[in-house]
Design an enzyme around this catalytic site. Structure first.
Site, PDB file in Angstrom:
ATOM      1  NE  ARG A  11      -1.913   2.114   3.531  1.00  0.00           N
ATOM      2  CZ  ARG A  11      -2.532   2.769   4.512  1.00  0.00           C
ATOM      3  NH1 ARG A  11      -3.820   2.586   4.712  1.00  0.00           N
ATOM      4  NH2 ARG A  11      -1.874   3.575   5.301  1.00  0.00           N
ATOM      5  CE1 TYR A  66      -4.589   6.299   7.925  1.00  0.00           C
ATOM      6  CE2 TYR A  66      -4.415   6.160   5.532  1.00  0.00           C
ATOM      7  CZ  TYR A  66      -4.521   5.563   6.768  1.00  0.00           C
ATOM      8  OH  TYR A  66      -4.530   4.192   6.847  1.00  0.00           O
ATOM      9  CD  GLU A 106      -9.935   1.654   7.323  1.00  0.00           C
ATOM     10  OE1 GLU A 106      -9.136   0.992   6.670  1.00  0.00           O
ATOM     11  OE2 GLU A 106      -9.643   2.704   7.914  1.00  0.00           O
ATOM     12  CD  GLU A 110      -4.403  -2.782   6.570  1.00  0.00           C
ATOM     13  OE1 GLU A 110      -5.596  -3.040   6.841  1.00  0.00           O
ATOM     14  OE2 GLU A 110      -3.925  -1.650   6.636  1.00  0.00           O
ATOM     15  CD1 TRP A 119      -7.816  12.082  10.045  1.00  0.00           C
ATOM     16  CD2 TRP A 119      -8.157   9.917  10.489  1.00  0.00           C
ATOM     17  NE1 TRP A 119      -6.599  11.493  10.239  1.00  0.00           N
ATOM     18  CE2 TRP A 119      -6.774  10.161  10.521  1.00  0.00           C
ATOM     19  CE3 TRP A 119      -8.609   8.622  10.737  1.00  0.00           C
ATOM     20  CZ2 TRP A 119      -5.825   9.171  10.784  1.00  0.00           C
ATOM     21  CZ3 TRP A 119      -7.689   7.631  11.008  1.00  0.00           C
ATOM     22  CH2 TRP A 119      -6.303   7.903  11.035  1.00  0.00           C
TER      23      TRP A 119
END
Ligand code: KDG
Ligand code: MG
Length: 408
Positions: free
Chosen positions: A147, A159, A268, A345, A408
């Site tokens: 990623r 971020y 997520e 992930e 966010w």
């Protein structure tokens, strides 16, 4: 046999984790992850104040019935706190059942469908040189998928970008120990949209076509901005574009889909199959990004992924450092067993965390395996856990350059 003891452990070996431990009347223990980043104590209280006493005396083998009892029983349904609490109970009961069977959990889920699960690492850098360094480092470690997140001109810390200097970073941690209030970051979508495609072009030029490239938009684009972005980056063949629009707006992805063939991943921040109803039935996504920890556990996640499979949608289970090694083990057992596995992930935990939670995971050339110990295969060292006291930590708040609070 019945459930006899229910314990909640809060520990902070560099970051906070909430762990549920269930002990049966014949002394078998099971662990569940209940960590909800920045709201840890809410889940811990939900479990110890409201759930623990309901579990004592129940038959530990009745996993589906216990799930329905905790989901339908209280009348109030869903939400991340409730679903993280249910997830922890569910994981712990599956851990116990698999230990009783003397098998690693994936065997009870149908057995292995593959030899190991492909994982993606988090490569980041404040500029292209630092990012390229990180990608090179991960490739040298055997990773086949990364990623990529990088700084955007005109913005400070953003971020997903480590500011620890060049080199491979394992432990990018978004939750900051910033005292009573969250830290604040700034954002500008226009700068981001014009900067990012060039970064992907450079990556493809330097690293070729084999590398799987993923990217996380972290819910910051409007539907039309995301549609433009997904279209602009098509030539760079991303494995997925994650969370391009705010998660609660399922129909936003219709617009993105209409304009682009860039594969999309989301979920997520979701906590139930209902968050995906439109996304899955209209085939608006390619990957389901839920965490086992935040979506009601193994029981709920298996159903969600089976539902997705009918529509040709694959898994991409959430696995940042705020999922504990217990939650990660639950993900790996599912990944190994299901047919519609996509990618997993993986942000390895720091050494202190791995002293508290001993895992049997193995990593080989970009593929992880949960190990073959009975159950989830994770042990909690309660003495080590007690040495790390809970420390308030929050995800940052994001503001546009004019001060407006942004996603966010
Ligand atoms: O707690 C929030 C983090 O888990 C999240 O920001 C990480 O976006 C993330 C990811 O894709 O891992
Ligand atoms: Mg994400």
């Amino acid at each position: 046999m019945t459930i006899e003891i229910v314990d909640v452990t809060i520990t902070s070996p560099g970051r906070n984790f909430v762990t549920l431990k269930i002990t049966t009347s014949d002394g078998i223990t099971g662990l569940g992850d209940a960590t909800l980043n920045g709201r840890e104590l809410a889940v811990a209280a939900y479990l110890s104040e409201h759930v623990a006493s309901m579990l004592v005396g129940r038959d530990e083998d009745r996993i589906e019935d216990t799930w329905q009892y905790l989901y339908r029983g209280p009348y109030w349904r869903r939400g991340p706190v409730t679903m993280a609490a249910i997830a922890a109970v569910d994981m712990a009961l599956w851990d116990i059942k698999a230990k009783k069977a003397g098998m690693p959990l994936y065997q009870l889920l149908g057995g292995a469908s593959r030899e190991g699960v492909r994982v993606y690492a988090h490569a980041s850098g404040t500029d292209y040189a630092a990012l390229s360094n990180a990608i090179t480092g991960y490739k040298e470690l055997g990773y086949t998928a990364v990623r990529v997140q990088t700084g955007v001109p005109g913005l400070g810390q953003i971020y997903g970008v480590s500011n620890a200097g060049p080199g491979v970073r394992y432990d990018y941690e978004p939750a900051k120990r910033s005292g009573a209030r969250p830290a604040e970051e700034t954002w500008d979508t226009r700068n981001y949209l014009s900067h990012m495609p060039g970064i992907f072009a450079q990556i493809r030029e330097e690293f070729g076509t084999d590398l799987r490239i993923l990217h996380d938009g972290h819910h910051r684009m409007s539907p039309i901005e995301a549609a433009r972005f997904a279209k602009d980056i098509e030539p760079y063949d991303l494995f997925w574009l994650e969370d391009c629009t705010p998660g609660e707006d399922q129909t936003a992805l219709r617009l993105v889909r209409q304009h682009s063939t860039t594969p999309l991943a989301i979920g997520e921040v979701f906590n139930s199959v209902y968050d995906y109803q439109t996304l899955i039935t209209e085939r608006l996504i390619d990957y389901v990004r839920s965490a086992v920890t935040h979506t009601g556990g193994i029981t709920a996640m298996k159903k969600l992924l089976d539902f997705a499979a009918i529509y040709g949608i694959k898994s991409g289970i959430h696995g940042p450092t705020d999922i504990s090694p217990v939650g990660m083990a639950a993900a790996l057992h599912l990944d190994l067993a299901i047919h519609n596995f996509g990618i997993q992930e993986y942000m390895p935990h720091n050494e202190k965390t791995l002293e508290v939670f001993q895992t049997s995971f193995t990593f080989d050339e970009g593929f992880l395996h949960p190990g073959d110990l009975p159950g989830l295969g994770v042990e909690l060292d309660e003495e080590a856990a007690a040495a790390h006291e809970y420390t308030k930590a929050y995800l940052p708040v994001n503001r546009l350059l004019d001060g407006t609070v942004h996603d966010w």
